[in-house]
Design a protein around this motif. Structure first.
Motif, PDB file in Angstrom:
ATOM      1  N   ARG A 247      -7.457  -3.746  -0.291  1.00 34.42           N
ATOM      2  CA  ARG A 247      -7.421  -2.310  -0.020  1.00 34.42           C
ATOM      3  C   ARG A 247      -6.779  -1.562  -1.191  1.00 34.42           C
ATOM      4  O   ARG A 247      -7.202  -0.462  -1.555  1.00 34.42           O
ATOM      5  N   LEU A 248      -5.818  -2.174  -1.794  1.00 28.10           N
ATOM      6  CA  LEU A 248      -5.141  -1.570  -2.938  1.00 28.10           C
ATOM      7  C   LEU A 248      -6.126  -1.390  -4.089  1.00 28.10           C
ATOM      8  O   LEU A 248      -6.169  -0.341  -4.735  1.00 28.10           O
TER       9      LEU A 248
ATOM     10  N   TYR B  10      -9.244  -1.104  -3.795  1.00 29.18           N
ATOM     11  CA  TYR B  10     -10.185  -0.073  -3.372  1.00 29.18           C
ATOM     12  C   TYR B  10      -9.574   1.313  -3.549  1.00 29.18           C
ATOM     13  O   TYR B  10     -10.224   2.254  -3.967  1.00 29.18           O
ATOM     14  N   ASN B  11      -8.326   1.426  -3.245  1.00 23.42           N
ATOM     15  CA  ASN B  11      -7.648   2.730  -3.311  1.00 23.42           C
ATOM     16  C   ASN B  11      -7.368   3.188  -4.730  1.00 23.42           C
ATOM     17  O   ASN B  11      -6.842   4.276  -4.924  1.00 23.42           O
TER      18      ASN B  11
ATOM     19  N   LYS C 235      -2.549   4.810  -6.487  1.00 22.54           N
ATOM     20  CA  LYS C 235      -1.827   4.726  -5.216  1.00 22.54           C
ATOM     21  C   LYS C 235      -0.834   3.568  -5.199  1.00 22.54           C
ATOM     22  O   LYS C 235      -0.117   3.377  -4.228  1.00 22.54           O
ATOM     23  N   ARG C 236      -0.842   2.802  -6.254  1.00 20.08           N
ATOM     24  CA  ARG C 236       0.034   1.632  -6.272  1.00 20.08           C
ATOM     25  C   ARG C 236       1.509   2.079  -6.331  1.00 20.08           C
ATOM     26  O   ARG C 236       1.861   2.997  -7.032  1.00 20.08           O
TER      27      ARG C 236
ATOM     28  N   LEU D  90       0.804  -1.232   0.000  1.00 21.82           N
ATOM     29  CA  LEU D  90       0.000   0.000   0.000  1.00 21.82           C
ATOM     30  C   LEU D  90       0.835   1.280   0.000  1.00 21.82           C
ATOM     31  O   LEU D  90       0.353   2.334  -0.404  1.00 21.82           O
TER      32      LEU D  90
ATOM     33  N   ASP E 238      -2.800   3.410   5.932  1.00 22.66           N
ATOM     34  CA  ASP E 238      -3.548   2.272   5.366  1.00 22.66           C
ATOM     35  C   ASP E 238      -2.987   0.950   5.881  1.00 22.66           C
ATOM     36  O   ASP E 238      -3.736   0.013   6.172  1.00 22.66           O
TER      37      ASP E 238
ATOM     38  N   SER F 104       1.548   3.155   2.340  1.00 26.69           N
ATOM     39  CA  SER F 104       0.947   4.188   3.177  1.00 26.69           C
ATOM     40  C   SER F 104       0.883   3.647   4.602  1.00 26.69           C
ATOM     41  O   SER F 104       0.299   2.586   4.850  1.00 26.69           O
TER      42      SER F 104
ATOM     43  N   CYS G 133      -4.832  -2.070   7.830  1.00 29.85           N
ATOM     44  CA  CYS G 133      -4.820  -3.451   7.333  1.00 29.85           C
ATOM     45  C   CYS G 133      -4.330  -4.424   8.407  1.00 29.85           C
ATOM     46  O   CYS G 133      -4.856  -5.527   8.553  1.00 29.85           O
TER      47      CYS G 133
ATOM     48  N   SER H  34      -4.542  -6.364   2.246  1.00 31.87           N
ATOM     49  CA  SER H  34      -3.811  -5.240   1.641  1.00 31.87           C
ATOM     50  C   SER H  34      -4.080  -5.155   0.145  1.00 31.87           C
ATOM     51  O   SER H  34      -4.245  -4.061  -0.410  1.00 31.87           O
TER      52      SER H  34
END
Lengths: 217, 184
Positions: B81-82, B84-85, B89-90, B37, B42, B39, B46, B78
């Motif tokens: 979430r990636l 989703y983000n 953001k990758r 992530l 984040d 971040s 997670c 994760s």
């Protein structure tokens, strides 16, 4: 953008592979760590030796050599000559060609200390060692009967010492006493060449800081 | 604390289980999440979700390998979430990893009938035939998402050597997957 299927499929990798990767340490890192550890041990050992040396040198711990005796270069003086005399002296262990009759001698060894201007230098010697003081070229003090010699010295710390002299190859005990400051006047019982001696009768090293052997006028 | 003792705490529904899990595996889980992530915030979420999932899953589950169990949950969460983000953001590192993996086997090369489980099993079998160094470098890069620099620092290999090892392992993996008929 989704991760590729192969990345998602890696979710199904076996557990032991995953946990193995968490704990895995390559052989070369193990080797490197061992070398680092070994180097650290050697460094620690050297530091310890250095500390030991410093402790001995500066504080006198583990050694009889005190820090303030800068002139204490040769602690046991010069071994006095003929070792074969031991064979001729079955009842004692003193190795000195200054002594031929060992009847009165009770010492493990003898060291010869040559004095400059009759001054006893800073020395130390082991328990049951005899220090035999001489003038230049292992010469003794020539005294006539009745002449007096004052024997004065200071010790780093008080301990039992025996004072005596060697006359005509035979040792005579005069007195014994504890320091730190010691003074004794010896009156020559007969004409001859006198070698004055100190024998360490304590269980620790005797440390003489200074002293003098003075012939009375 | 040993994994079995932590597991016992889960079974006893003792909240200390989370605390002990966090103490022992918190850093590892955070690292996995952060590699994906990029971040801290984040990743922290997670990791907390990982504890929550473990709390819900145990019992009835009693994972034989607790470390791998937590790592998988963290990675899974994760990656979700990636998604989703969104892709912006990758991390470049992760994008590169995905691209490299795709070079082994792109989605359109995979036979339709093959499941992810089968691919995973094939990769597992392949990795067991690899040398420990190659296997773990591969896993650290493509499973844990570690950077080349990190692996290089921890394994004591140069970055060039790591890249070379990964390249060769991918090449062998590609051949193996084709041999097993996973690639169409």
């Amino acid at each position: 953008m989704k991760p590729p299927r192969i990345a998602a499929a890696m979710e199904a990798l076996d557990d032991d592979l995953i946990s193995g990767a968490v704990t895995y340490v390559p052989a070369r890192v193990v080797r490197r760590n061992r070398i680092v550890l070994l180097a650290a041990c050697i460094a620690a050992l050297l530091a310890l030796c250095g500390f030991g040396y410093a402790a001995a040198h500066f504080w006198g711990i583990g050694s009889a050599k005190p820090s303030d005796f800068d002139d204490l270069a040769d602690p046991f003086g010069t071994l006095a000559g003929d070792r074969d005399t031991q064979a001729e002296a079955p009842t004692c262990y003193v190795k000195s060609d200054l002594i031929t009759d060992y009847t009165n001698v009770y010492a493990d060894n003898a060291v010869c200390v040559e004095l400059q201007d009759n001054r006893i230098p800073a020395i130390y010697f082991s328990p049951n060692y005899m220090a035999i003081f001489t003038q230049d070229a292992e010469a003794g003090w020539s005294l006539s009967k009745g002449e007096e010699v004052t024997f004065r010295f200071s010790l780093y710390e008080p301990l039992q010492l025996e004072v005596g002299y060697v006359l005509n190859g035979r040792y005579y005990k005069v007195t014994s006493g504890m320091g730190p400051d010691f003074e004794h006047t010896i009156c020559a019982p007969e004409d001859g060449s006198y070698f004055f001696c100190l024998t360490n009768r304590s269980s620790s090293n005797a440390i003489l800081t200074d002293g003098i052997i003075q012939k009375q006028s | 604390m040993e994994d079995m003792q932590i597991m016992d705490l889960y079974f006893a529904r003792n909240e200390l289980a989370i605390q002990e899990t966090s103490r022992k595996y918190g850093h590892l889980c955070f690292r996995i999440a952060h590699n994906i992530l990029y971040s801290a915030e984040d990743s922290e979420e997670c990791v907390n979700d990982t504890y929550f999932s473990a709390w819900n899953a145990i019992p009835p589950k009693k994972p034989a390998n607790f470390a791998a169990f937590l790592c998988k949950i963290t990675r899974n969460i994760s990656l979700k979430r990636l998604d989703y983000n969104m892709a912006q953001k990758r991390t470049p590192e992760l994008a590169a990893s995905f691209e490299e993996l795709e070079s082994v086997l792109s989605d359109d090369q995979i036979r339709e009938t093959v499941t992810d489980q089968e691919i995973g099993a094939a990769i597992s079998q392949f990795l067991r035939t690899e040398s420990p160094d190659s296997r773990n470098v591969f896993l650290r890069k493509y499973w844990f998402g570690d950077s080349i620099q990190t692996i290089s620092a921890e394994y004591g290999f140069s970055e060039g050597k790591i890249k070379s090892m990964l390249h060769r392992t991918r090449k062998r993996l590609k051949a193996e997957l084709q041999k097993r008929g996973i690639a169409g």
